[in-house]
Design a protein around this motif. Structure first.
Motif, PDB file in Angstrom:
ATOM      1  N   ASP A  88     -10.108   1.111   1.628  1.00  0.00           N
ATOM      2  CA  ASP A  88      -9.411   1.610   2.063  1.00  0.00           C
ATOM      3  C   ASP A  88      -8.055   1.117   2.310  1.00  0.00           C
ATOM      4  OD1 ASP A  88      -9.413  -0.766   4.078  1.00  0.00           O
ATOM      5  OD2 ASP A  88      -9.298   0.077   5.685  1.00  0.00           O
ATOM      6  N   GLY A  89      -6.973   1.701   2.945  1.00  0.00           N
ATOM      7  CA  GLY A  89      -5.770   0.394   2.451  1.00  0.00           C
ATOM      8  C   GLY A  89      -5.515  -0.189   3.897  1.00  0.00           C
ATOM      9  N   PHE A 140     -11.186  -2.081  -4.126  1.00  0.00           N
ATOM     10  CA  PHE A 140     -10.566  -1.355  -2.636  1.00  0.00           C
ATOM     11  C   PHE A 140     -11.400  -0.503  -1.746  1.00  0.00           C
ATOM     12  CE2 PHE A 140      -6.979  -3.451  -4.529  1.00  0.00           C
ATOM     13  CZ  PHE A 140      -6.749  -3.373  -3.542  1.00  0.00           C
ATOM     14  N   VAL A 169     -10.340   4.750   0.082  1.00  0.00           N
ATOM     15  CA  VAL A 169      -9.962   4.573  -1.133  1.00  0.00           C
ATOM     16  C   VAL A 169     -11.148   4.018  -2.039  1.00  0.00           C
ATOM     17  CG1 VAL A 169      -9.221   2.939  -3.321  1.00  0.00           C
ATOM     18  CG2 VAL A 169      -7.929   3.608  -0.460  1.00  0.00           C
ATOM     19  N   GLY A 205      -8.367   9.222  -3.568  1.00  0.00           N
ATOM     20  CA  GLY A 205      -8.743   7.462  -2.646  1.00  0.00           C
ATOM     21  C   GLY A 205      -6.536   7.540  -2.404  1.00  0.00           C
ATOM     22  N   GLY A 206      -5.873   8.631  -2.567  1.00  0.00           N
ATOM     23  CA  GLY A 206      -4.167   8.568  -2.576  1.00  0.00           C
ATOM     24  C   GLY A 206      -3.374   9.280  -1.849  1.00  0.00           C
ATOM     25  N   THR A 218      -2.646   3.254   6.251  1.00  0.00           N
ATOM     26  CA  THR A 218      -3.949   4.127   5.554  1.00  0.00           C
ATOM     27  C   THR A 218      -5.335   3.105   5.406  1.00  0.00           C
ATOM     28  OG1 THR A 218      -3.244   2.792   3.399  1.00  0.00           O
ATOM     29  CG2 THR A 218      -2.527   5.044   3.900  1.00  0.00           C
ATOM     30  N   GLN A 255       1.178   6.886  -1.765  1.00  0.00           N
ATOM     31  CA  GLN A 255      -0.124   5.816  -1.585  1.00  0.00           C
ATOM     32  C   GLN A 255      -0.908   5.389  -1.882  1.00  0.00           C
ATOM     33  OE1 GLN A 255       0.608   7.066   3.141  1.00  0.00           O
ATOM     34  NE2 GLN A 255       1.563   5.640   3.609  1.00  0.00           N
ATOM     35  N   GLU A 256      -1.609   3.844  -1.875  1.00  0.00           N
ATOM     36  CA  GLU A 256      -2.802   3.944  -2.386  1.00  0.00           C
ATOM     37  C   GLU A 256      -2.689   4.258  -4.036  1.00  0.00           C
ATOM     38  OE1 GLU A 256      -4.498   1.978  -0.415  1.00  0.00           O
ATOM     39  OE2 GLU A 256      -3.441   2.276   1.029  1.00  0.00           O
ATOM     40  N   ARG A 257      -4.230   5.158  -4.343  1.00  0.00           N
ATOM     41  CA  ARG A 257      -3.770   5.330  -5.511  1.00  0.00           C
ATOM     42  C   ARG A 257      -2.878   6.300  -6.236  1.00  0.00           C
ATOM     43  NH1 ARG A 257     -10.706   6.506  -6.962  1.00  0.00           N
ATOM     44  NH2 ARG A 257     -10.865   4.371  -6.566  1.00  0.00           N
ATOM     45  N   HIS A 288       0.729  -1.398  -0.402  1.00  0.00           N
ATOM     46  CA  HIS A 288      -0.352  -0.094   0.024  1.00  0.00           C
ATOM     47  C   HIS A 288       0.692   1.431   0.057  1.00  0.00           C
ATOM     48  CE1 HIS A 288      -4.090  -1.898   0.565  1.00  0.00           C
ATOM     49  NE2 HIS A 288      -3.387  -2.759   1.008  1.00  0.00           N
TER      50      HIS A 288
END
Length: 540
Positions: free
Chosen positions: A291-292, A289, A315, A175-176, A298, A192-194, A152
């Motif tokens: 969440d993280g 998704f 996310v 979402g990031g 996250t 992180q994430e997106r 993530h």
């Protein structure tokens, strides 16, 4: 004797066959196989009465016989691809990781990508994430992108940030999160994430020819551990590889596939529109998704992380999630939704509750992937809405320090297997490989013992949430088969079902749980064919 067909090509005798959802003192001792199906289960005498001239006899030597195991959450090709990349999983210090990265860079041409992952900054004793400057000291002439252990967070050098045009002027994407240096908008080199999606889109995946040896090695590793099938979440690109291997008779495992939500509505364009598959390679649903993750802090929380001032990353918003689920249900596709934090799990349960009645009528089996932290008020909703809890016991084994650090007392309902089972929820277990080992015997021990680090000397983490070995094994067998609509064909040893079974060298039902850590597979039969036999195991 319970029979289904005749003329077996294989008969196994002198075993202890685990049937139903328990280990019985009066369990059958033998089974017969014709083609890819079990045709009879019963006593040695009854099975041997079916023997024909060319029937092969296997003496199980009194060992336990179980259904072939199913890992309900993998990233199969990504595990294989990691064999071609930098693997930082076993690096215990930052200097060790940097040395390994430098070695790979020195072997690569300038302008090439250096990819891999498995890093965990908490394991290195750091208080915060590593930054781009550490990688820039190694090279700014290569593109370095390394995933965190939980996948993530993405650690990149300045060359990657410049290529992807990520600088002080770029806002965090929905979402990031772009991590930045304190008091500055300068990106620190962790996405992180997106926020990492633009980087992933810039990296060319390996071709089938490039990854073929690693995939074949991977299939063998799973079979040696008694795993005959997996649920895998990957892109249509990897699924196309599986189809090619299947058509060539070289797909070593059953693969039940969930595709990322971004491909919903693009099935024809991506080449799998008319394909739904069979009992060996099958399209089962859509992955999304909410969440993280805990490791990257996250996961979306109802209250802030202990010691921090934020609640993680959503996310997907509730509205976006509900729309994706609605579209999936309209296309008769089950939803597999990643949710780790208690807020994310509540959000997903409420969204799935809105389509519960429609989904039951359509036979759709929705699931929450991970379901790591639950508010106690939400636990009954799994059974009420028919949502499967798809969980990974090995995550608990290594998450306990993070749970105590960031979730505090909320950790009482982390990995709440016991509470979920008591509420009537269906559990399925997997590994999330390559994030954790896919060794199912270690996973079973983690579910039964709940020991930090899977260390028998450690006290159990909320032992009231442990489950008996029979229930844990069910989560690796017939519950996992049920989740992908295969319970009539897989998950138990009964006449008419597909002949996936294993022999193990321990009686895991009659011994202390620690024996799981030493359990070895002697024989793996997949689709009626011997796929693995240990050299010092059964005489064949």
């Amino acid at each position: 004797m319970n029979t289904h067909f005749t003329d077996p090509q294989l008969i196994l005798v002198n075993g202890k066959i685990w049937s139903a959802n328990r280990a019985s003192q009066n369990s059958p001792t033998a089974l017969a196989v014709s083609g890819d199906r079990i045709i009879a289960v019963g006593s040695d005498r009854d099975m041997l009465s079916l023997k024909k001239r060319n029937t092969r006899i296997i003496d199980a030597r009194g060992n336990r016989i179980l259904p072939g195991l199913m890992d309900a959450h993998t990233h199969l090709s990504l595990y294989a691809a990691r064999k071609l990349q930098i693997d930082l999983t076993d690096c215990t210090t930052l200097p060790e990781a940097l040395h390994r990265i430098r070695e790979r860079v020195e072997q690569a041409d300038p302008g090439s990508w250096i990819v891999g992952g498995g890093w965990d900054y908490t394991r290195w004793g750091l208080e915060d994430f590593p930054d781009k400057r550490l990688l820039d000291e190694i090279s700014t002439r290569h593109f370095i992108a390394l995933q965190s252990k939980d996948w993530h967070s993405l650690w990149v050098n300045s060359a990657v940030l410049q290529l992807c045009r990520i600088d002080e002027t770029v806002e965090d994407p929905p979402g990031g999160a772009i991590r930045r240096y304190p008091g500055s908008r300068e990106p620190s080199g962790v996405l992180q994430e997106r926020a990492g999606e633009v980087v992933y889109q810039s990296i060319a995946p390996p071709t089938l020819e490039e990854i073929y040896p690693a995939l074949q090695e991977t299939f063998g590793e799973f079979l040696r551990l008694g795993i005959t099938g997996v649920h895998s979440v990957e892109s249509p690109y990897e699924f196309a590889h599986y189809r090619q291997l299947y058509e060539r008779g070289e797909l070593g495992l059953r693969v039940f596939w969930y595709f990322p939500i971004r491909f919903l509505g693009r099935e024809a364009e991506e080449g799998f529109g008319a394909y739904r598959g069979d009992h060996f390679l099958k399209i089962c649903g859509v992955k999304m998704f909410a969440d993280g993750a805990l490791g990257s802090q996250t996961a979306e929380m109802l209250e802030p992380y202990q010691g921090l001032e934020h609640r993680g990353v959503a996310v997907m918003s509730a509205e976006e999630l509900e729309e994706h689920i609605r579209r999936s249900v309209e296309q008769r596709l089950a939803c597999a939704v990643h949710a780790i934090g208690d807020a994310a799990n509540r959000k997903v349960l409420r969204a799935l509750g809105k389509v519960a009645q429609t989904s039951r009528k359509a036979g759709l089996r929705h699931r929450i992937e991970h379901a790591q932290l639950l508010h106690p008020d939400d636990i009954p909703l799994f059974a009420r809405y028919g949502v499967i809890a798809s969980m990974q016991p090995m995550h608990l084994a290594y998450d306990v320090p993070l749970i105590e650090r960031y979730w505090g007392s909320r950790g009482r309902h982390a990995y709440a297997w016991g509470s979920l089972r008591k509420s009537g929820a269906r559990l399925i277990f997997g590994s999330d490989t390559p994030i954790e080992t896919f060794d199912p015997w270690k996973g079973l021990y983690a579910a039964v013992a709940r020991k930090p680090g899977n260390d028998p000397a450690q006290p159990s983490f909320y032992p009231e949430e442990s489950i008996p070995v029979e229930e844990a094994l069910a989560a690796y067998t017939h519950h996992s088969a049920h989740a992908v609509g295969e319970e009539a064909h897989l998950g138990s040893l009964e006449p008419g079902k597909l002949a996936d079974f294993i022999a193990i060298d321990r009686d895991i039902f009659q011994a202390p749980s620690e024996i799981l850590l030493d359990t070895s597979v002697l024989l793996t039969v997949r689709n009626g064919t011997i796929a693995y036999a240990s050299e010092d195991g059964l005489i064949l």
